[in-house]
Design a protein around this motif. Structure first.
Motif, PDB file in Angstrom:
ATOM      1  N   TRP A 136       2.183  68.934  -0.650  1.00  0.00           N
ATOM      2  CA  TRP A 136       3.291  68.023  -0.348  1.00  0.00           C
ATOM      3  C   TRP A 136       3.430  66.987  -1.439  1.00  0.00           C
ATOM      4  O   TRP A 136       2.436  66.540  -2.033  1.00  0.00           O
ATOM      5  CB  TRP A 136       3.049  67.281   0.971  1.00  0.00           C
ATOM      6  CG  TRP A 136       2.986  68.152   2.180  1.00  0.00           C
ATOM      7  CD1 TRP A 136       1.961  68.979   2.542  1.00  0.00           C
ATOM      8  CD2 TRP A 136       3.975  68.260   3.215  1.00  0.00           C
ATOM      9  NE1 TRP A 136       2.257  69.600   3.737  1.00  0.00           N
ATOM     10  CE2 TRP A 136       3.477  69.182   4.175  1.00  0.00           C
ATOM     11  CE3 TRP A 136       5.212  67.652   3.421  1.00  0.00           C
ATOM     12  CZ2 TRP A 136       4.190  69.507   5.322  1.00  0.00           C
ATOM     13  CZ3 TRP A 136       5.931  67.983   4.569  1.00  0.00           C
ATOM     14  CH2 TRP A 136       5.422  68.910   5.503  1.00  0.00           C
ATOM     15  N   GLY A 180       1.907  68.758  13.691  1.00  0.00           N
ATOM     16  CA  GLY A 180       3.296  68.609  13.291  1.00  0.00           C
ATOM     17  C   GLY A 180       4.178  68.124  14.408  1.00  0.00           C
ATOM     18  O   GLY A 180       5.070  68.848  14.851  1.00  0.00           O
ATOM     19  N   VAL A 201      -0.557  74.368   2.364  1.00  0.00           N
ATOM     20  CA  VAL A 201       0.690  73.884   1.771  1.00  0.00           C
ATOM     21  C   VAL A 201       0.452  72.536   1.095  1.00  0.00           C
ATOM     22  O   VAL A 201      -0.251  71.677   1.632  1.00  0.00           O
ATOM     23  CB  VAL A 201       1.796  73.751   2.846  1.00  0.00           C
ATOM     24  CG1 VAL A 201       3.046  73.094   2.277  1.00  0.00           C
ATOM     25  CG2 VAL A 201       2.132  75.121   3.434  1.00  0.00           C
ATOM     26  N   GLN A 234       4.646  78.213   1.306  1.00  0.00           N
ATOM     27  CA  GLN A 234       5.824  77.894   0.511  1.00  0.00           C
ATOM     28  C   GLN A 234       5.808  78.782  -0.730  1.00  0.00           C
ATOM     29  O   GLN A 234       4.739  79.176  -1.223  1.00  0.00           O
ATOM     30  CB  GLN A 234       5.836  76.421   0.090  1.00  0.00           C
ATOM     31  CG  GLN A 234       6.101  75.452   1.234  1.00  0.00           C
ATOM     32  CD  GLN A 234       7.568  75.402   1.628  1.00  0.00           C
ATOM     33  OE1 GLN A 234       8.366  74.692   1.063  1.00  0.00           O
ATOM     34  NE2 GLN A 234       7.916  76.193   2.638  1.00  0.00           N
ATOM     35  N   ARG A 291       8.063  78.392   7.949  1.00  0.00           N
ATOM     36  CA  ARG A 291       7.091  79.266   7.299  1.00  0.00           C
ATOM     37  C   ARG A 291       7.823  80.053   6.223  1.00  0.00           C
ATOM     38  O   ARG A 291       8.807  80.733   6.490  1.00  0.00           O
ATOM     39  CB  ARG A 291       6.446  80.226   8.295  1.00  0.00           C
ATOM     40  CG  ARG A 291       5.439  81.171   7.622  1.00  0.00           C
ATOM     41  CD  ARG A 291       4.790  82.133   8.587  1.00  0.00           C
ATOM     42  NE  ARG A 291       3.843  82.993   7.901  1.00  0.00           N
ATOM     43  CZ  ARG A 291       3.180  83.999   8.476  1.00  0.00           C
ATOM     44  NH1 ARG A 291       3.370  84.258   9.764  1.00  0.00           N
ATOM     45  NH2 ARG A 291       2.345  84.744   7.780  1.00  0.00           N
ATOM     46  N   SER A 337       0.318  70.854   8.042  1.00  0.00           N
ATOM     47  CA  SER A 337       0.458  72.143   7.366  1.00  0.00           C
ATOM     48  C   SER A 337      -0.892  72.795   7.176  1.00  0.00           C
ATOM     49  O   SER A 337      -1.941  72.145   7.250  1.00  0.00           O
ATOM     50  CB  SER A 337       1.139  71.972   6.003  1.00  0.00           C
ATOM     51  OG  SER A 337       0.349  71.166   5.145  1.00  0.00           O
ATOM     52  N   LEU A 390      -3.447  67.886   6.636  1.00  0.00           N
ATOM     53  CA  LEU A 390      -3.368  69.006   5.706  1.00  0.00           C
ATOM     54  C   LEU A 390      -4.687  69.755   5.693  1.00  0.00           C
ATOM     55  O   LEU A 390      -5.755  69.140   5.516  1.00  0.00           O
ATOM     56  CB  LEU A 390      -3.047  68.523   4.288  1.00  0.00           C
ATOM     57  CG  LEU A 390      -1.578  68.355   3.898  1.00  0.00           C
ATOM     58  CD1 LEU A 390      -0.882  67.326   4.770  1.00  0.00           C
ATOM     59  CD2 LEU A 390      -1.467  67.975   2.433  1.00  0.00           C
ATOM     60  N   ARG A 437       6.117  70.895  10.801  1.00  0.00           N
ATOM     61  CA  ARG A 437       4.994  71.800  10.589  1.00  0.00           C
ATOM     62  C   ARG A 437       5.406  72.846   9.549  1.00  0.00           C
ATOM     63  O   ARG A 437       6.464  73.454   9.667  1.00  0.00           O
ATOM     64  CB  ARG A 437       4.630  72.505  11.892  1.00  0.00           C
ATOM     65  CG  ARG A 437       3.587  73.608  11.788  1.00  0.00           C
ATOM     66  CD  ARG A 437       2.179  73.078  11.657  1.00  0.00           C
ATOM     67  NE  ARG A 437       1.187  74.061  12.098  1.00  0.00           N
ATOM     68  CZ  ARG A 437      -0.120  73.868  12.061  1.00  0.00           C
ATOM     69  NH1 ARG A 437      -0.597  72.724  11.601  1.00  0.00           N
ATOM     70  NH2 ARG A 437      -0.957  74.780  12.489  1.00  0.00           N
ATOM     71  N   VAL A 438       4.561  73.049   8.522  1.00  0.00           N
ATOM     72  CA  VAL A 438       4.887  73.995   7.469  1.00  0.00           C
ATOM     73  C   VAL A 438       3.701  74.919   7.211  1.00  0.00           C
ATOM     74  O   VAL A 438       2.567  74.461   7.066  1.00  0.00           O
ATOM     75  CB  VAL A 438       5.272  73.271   6.161  1.00  0.00           C
ATOM     76  CG1 VAL A 438       5.675  74.294   5.092  1.00  0.00           C
ATOM     77  CG2 VAL A 438       6.415  72.297   6.397  1.00  0.00           C
ATOM     78  N   LEU A 439       3.995  76.210   7.111  1.00  0.00           N
ATOM     79  CA  LEU A 439       3.029  77.237   6.719  1.00  0.00           C
ATOM     80  C   LEU A 439       3.629  78.015   5.556  1.00  0.00           C
ATOM     81  O   LEU A 439       4.726  78.565   5.694  1.00  0.00           O
ATOM     82  CB  LEU A 439       2.735  78.194   7.875  1.00  0.00           C
ATOM     83  CG  LEU A 439       2.337  77.584   9.218  1.00  0.00           C
ATOM     84  CD1 LEU A 439       2.191  78.685  10.267  1.00  0.00           C
ATOM     85  CD2 LEU A 439       1.043  76.799   9.094  1.00  0.00           C
TER      86      LEU A 439
END
Length: 341
Positions: free
Chosen positions: A233, A194, A231, A202, A169, A228, A268, A198-200
């Motif tokens: 990609w 994820g 986010v 950017q 994150r 995510s 997403l 896993r991304v939260l």
């Protein structure tokens, strides 16, 4: 020789004198670049994990190196090595950058018991550096020439969980020349995902970049390779196989269900998000609900999906899809020079 011939000869000689040094310099520059690429990662490292043997490469050494930050290389001997992680390696938010370079020989294993790598700029335990933690530029986390296996974020609750191999994150994330296999997160939940990453959030909504990497055998409620919220990609020259979204009930969860089951490989969700898939293969993935390959929902309908030069095949969606293997809700969907079936 005529006067015209003499002038032409002089011009050619001058050009030869100008071009020869430039050509030599270009060759030298290319050689220098190649030397940097081929050089052992340890030459450019701030920290080296190990002292030349597999036994010297320990979970404790990895955890300490990640907390210290900088460029991290490994010296575990000439053969491939697997490091069994006894704790999750966590990035400290005062680090400007954290680069893990395994040189193509290092596997980090969560042993089916824990998440492998964690960065969260909004986690006070990892040092609070700004009130704008969601949008800070650093740390910049890069993993390259690494392998992540058997990570498991099941039961993790911070910021919604997910991210069996890597949870991020804030800051920036980049994945290059790396492999992910057999990673897991919770099997149910409408927006949890994820299995691998896993991304939260950017910095400045810049995309997470994934290059020349593979994701195999992930299992999670949603997005069993990548997941995510909010986010974007950019995925280039990468492969996704045998990833399964195993949740049930979609999002929002249907009455009487726990929710989930969408985005076999990629999930997403958000507003102004963008996904580019280029020169990649997404094949043999599965979703119990929507999007056996990709689930993409832009809530404000401004998001875009671009697929170029890629193959998306045999990605069944048991519940719903817009085109084979893909559920898309957004502004525009562009597919060129690709096979989708």
């Amino acid at each position: 020789m005529t006067r015209a011939g003499a002038v032409a000869a002089a011009v050619l000689a001058a050009l030869a004198g100008l071009l020869a040094p430039a050509t030599a310099s270009a060759v030298e520059a290319r050689a220098e670049t190649r030397a940097r690429i081929d050089a052992p990662a340890t030459r450019q490292a701030d920290t080296v994990v190990g002292s030349g043997t597999p036994a010297s490469c320990t979970s404790r050494a990895v955890v300490r190196a990640v907390a210290r930050g900088g460029v991290i290389a490994f010296d575990c001997g000439p053969q491939p090595v697997t490091i069994a992680m006894k704790k999750t390696a966590k990035v400290v938010n005062t680090s400007a950058k954290v680069v893990l370079d395994g040189g193509g020989l290092v596997t980090l294993s969560g042993q089916g018991q824990r998440r492998i790598l964690y960065m969260n700029t909004c986690d006070r335990a990892q040092v609070w550096t700004t009130s704008h933690c969601n949008d800070q530029a650093e740390p910049r986390l890069v993993v390259r020439r690494m392998r992540f296996v058997d990570g498991d974020a099941t039961g993790e609750t911070t910021d919604g969980g997910g991210g069996g191999a890597i949870f991020v994150r804030g800051g920036r994330l980049r994945i290059v020349d790396s492999q992910f296999a057999g990673n897991r997160c919770d099997p149910t939940g409408p927006d949890l995902g994820g299995g691998a990453v896993r991304v939260l959030d950017q910095h400045r909504d810049r995309p997470v970049v994934v290059r020349r990497s593979s994701f195999t055998g992930g299992r999670c409620s949603n997005g069993s390779a990548l997941s995510s919220i909010g986010v974007s990609w950019r995925v280039v020259s990468s492969t996704f196989t045998d990833n399964r979204a195993v949740g049930r009930g979609a999002n929002p969860a249907r009455p009487g269900t726990p929710g989930g089951g969408s985005g076999g490989a990629i999930y997403l969700d958000g507003d102004a998000i963008h996904l580019t898939v280029e020169d990649s293969t997404i094949s043999g993935n599965h979703a119990r609900e929507g999007g056996g390959a990709i689930f993409f929902v832009s809530n404000d309908r401004t998001g875009t999906l671009t697929v170029r030069g890629s193959t998306l095949t045999d990605n069944p969606s048991e519940g719903f899809e817009t085109i084979p293997g893909v559920f898309f809700l957004g502004a525009s969907r562009t597919i060129t020079d690709s096979v989708v079936r």
